[in-house]
Design a protein around this motif. Sequence first.
Motif, PDB file in Angstrom:
ATOM      1  N   TYR A  35       1.290  -1.355  -0.145  1.00  0.00           N
ATOM      2  CA  TYR A  35       0.238  -0.280  -0.180  1.00  0.00           C
ATOM      3  C   TYR A  35       0.895   1.324   0.106  1.00  0.00           C
ATOM      4  O   TYR A  35       2.226   1.089  -0.072  1.00  0.00           O
ATOM      5  N   GLN A  37       0.308   5.212   1.283  1.00  0.00           N
ATOM      6  CA  GLN A  37      -0.229   5.943   2.234  1.00  0.00           C
ATOM      7  C   GLN A  37      -0.028   7.465   2.054  1.00  0.00           C
ATOM      8  O   GLN A  37       1.261   8.129   2.385  1.00  0.00           O
ATOM      9  N   GLY A  40      -4.222  12.986   2.412  1.00  0.00           N
ATOM     10  CA  GLY A  40      -6.059  13.654   2.008  1.00  0.00           C
ATOM     11  C   GLY A  40      -5.961  12.159   1.073  1.00  0.00           C
ATOM     12  O   GLY A  40      -7.923  11.601   0.989  1.00  0.00           O
ATOM     13  N   HIS A  41      -5.335  10.808   0.981  1.00  0.00           N
ATOM     14  CA  HIS A  41      -6.029   9.467   0.884  1.00  0.00           C
ATOM     15  C   HIS A  41      -5.970   8.155   1.455  1.00  0.00           C
ATOM     16  O   HIS A  41      -6.793   7.254   0.582  1.00  0.00           O
ATOM     17  N   GLY A  42      -6.030   8.553   2.411  1.00  0.00           N
ATOM     18  CA  GLY A  42      -5.197   7.079   2.911  1.00  0.00           C
ATOM     19  C   GLY A  42      -4.194   6.607   2.788  1.00  0.00           C
ATOM     20  O   GLY A  42      -3.506   6.769   2.304  1.00  0.00           O
ATOM     21  N   LEU A  43      -5.286   4.761   2.696  1.00  0.00           N
ATOM     22  CA  LEU A  43      -3.847   3.744   2.530  1.00  0.00           C
ATOM     23  C   LEU A  43      -5.029   3.300   1.162  1.00  0.00           C
ATOM     24  O   LEU A  43      -5.895   2.831   0.840  1.00  0.00           O
ATOM     25  N   VAL A  88       4.579   7.127   2.040  1.00  0.00           N
ATOM     26  CA  VAL A  88       4.655   6.126   2.807  1.00  0.00           C
ATOM     27  C   VAL A  88       4.382   4.743   2.133  1.00  0.00           C
ATOM     28  O   VAL A  88       3.241   4.802   2.159  1.00  0.00           O
ATOM     29  N   PHE A  90       3.663   0.827   2.836  1.00  0.00           N
ATOM     30  CA  PHE A  90       2.905  -0.091   3.423  1.00  0.00           C
ATOM     31  C   PHE A  90       3.243  -1.420   3.357  1.00  0.00           C
ATOM     32  O   PHE A  90       2.194  -1.655   2.074  1.00  0.00           O
ATOM     33  N   GLN A 103      -5.562  -7.557   8.124  1.00  0.00           N
ATOM     34  CA  GLN A 103      -4.490  -7.774   7.263  1.00  0.00           C
ATOM     35  C   GLN A 103      -3.891  -7.003   8.409  1.00  0.00           C
ATOM     36  O   GLN A 103      -3.952  -6.499   8.599  1.00  0.00           O
ATOM     37  N   PHE A 105      -0.059  -5.085   9.065  1.00  0.00           N
ATOM     38  CA  PHE A 105       0.723  -4.327   8.750  1.00  0.00           C
ATOM     39  C   PHE A 105       2.457  -4.467   9.347  1.00  0.00           C
ATOM     40  O   PHE A 105       2.661  -4.770  10.125  1.00  0.00           O
ATOM     41  N   GLY A 108       6.100   0.143   7.667  1.00  0.00           N
ATOM     42  CA  GLY A 108       6.332   1.054   7.009  1.00  0.00           C
ATOM     43  C   GLY A 108       7.204   1.409   6.235  1.00  0.00           C
ATOM     44  O   GLY A 108       8.413   1.254   7.275  1.00  0.00           O
TER      45      GLY A 108
END
Lengths: 114, 117
Positions: A35, A37, A40-43, A88, A90, A103, A105, A108
């Motif tokens: 993923y 990150q 403003g977009h989350g993951l 970042v 993940f 899931q 994690f 990062g």
Amino acid sequence: DAGITQSPRHKVTETGTPVTLRCHQTENHRYMYWYRQDPGHGLRLIHYSYGVKDTDKGEVSDGYSVSRSKTEDFLLTLESATSSQTSVYFCAISGALGGGETQYFGPGTRLLVL
Amino acid sequence: AQTVTQSQPEMSVQEAETVTLSCTYDTSESNYYLFWYKQPPSRQMILVIRQEAYKQQNATENRFSVNFQKAAKSFSLKISDSQLGDTAMYFCAFMGPQRGGSEKLVFGKGTKLTVNP
């Protein structure tokens, strides 16, 4: 905590250079995910793997490739890094795909592309 | 495609008080799964709580509980007796029903919670 490590944890690189991020797990989980990150977009899912040498694209896969030659390792490669790939990253693992499987994690990797 | 909306970008609460974080989602599925993850300043993503849509009972984990309203497609997180260590970003996430299929986690944009002493 699930045994997931990511390397490097921080990286600064220049535009146009290749970059490889590594995710390593000791849980023997079949499924692994990458993923990114961003504020403003989350993951958002980049790629995922459902077994050795079995991978598929996620929501934001353009500019990224992945490889999985062993159950425990999942590599994310930026073939030619761009500033828009500053983020970042993940890694996550799960014992199953979907079906409500949790899931877990990794810590990062912070990547800065200059 | 499923979407997850967290309408509160930032919230604050006093230590020992209760706070509720909102999450709504959009799906045509009847069965699915919902999650809350916590991301403290260390950036580690930590599972807080998980809810299965076919279960009417709201999930609870110690001081964390959810209010799951299936008809309203709402999945709020309540934190009781807030502690300084609860300061973090909180992400709501949705997963569809299929096992072994194409169902992935879809995340909201997060709510930054600050617990004040």
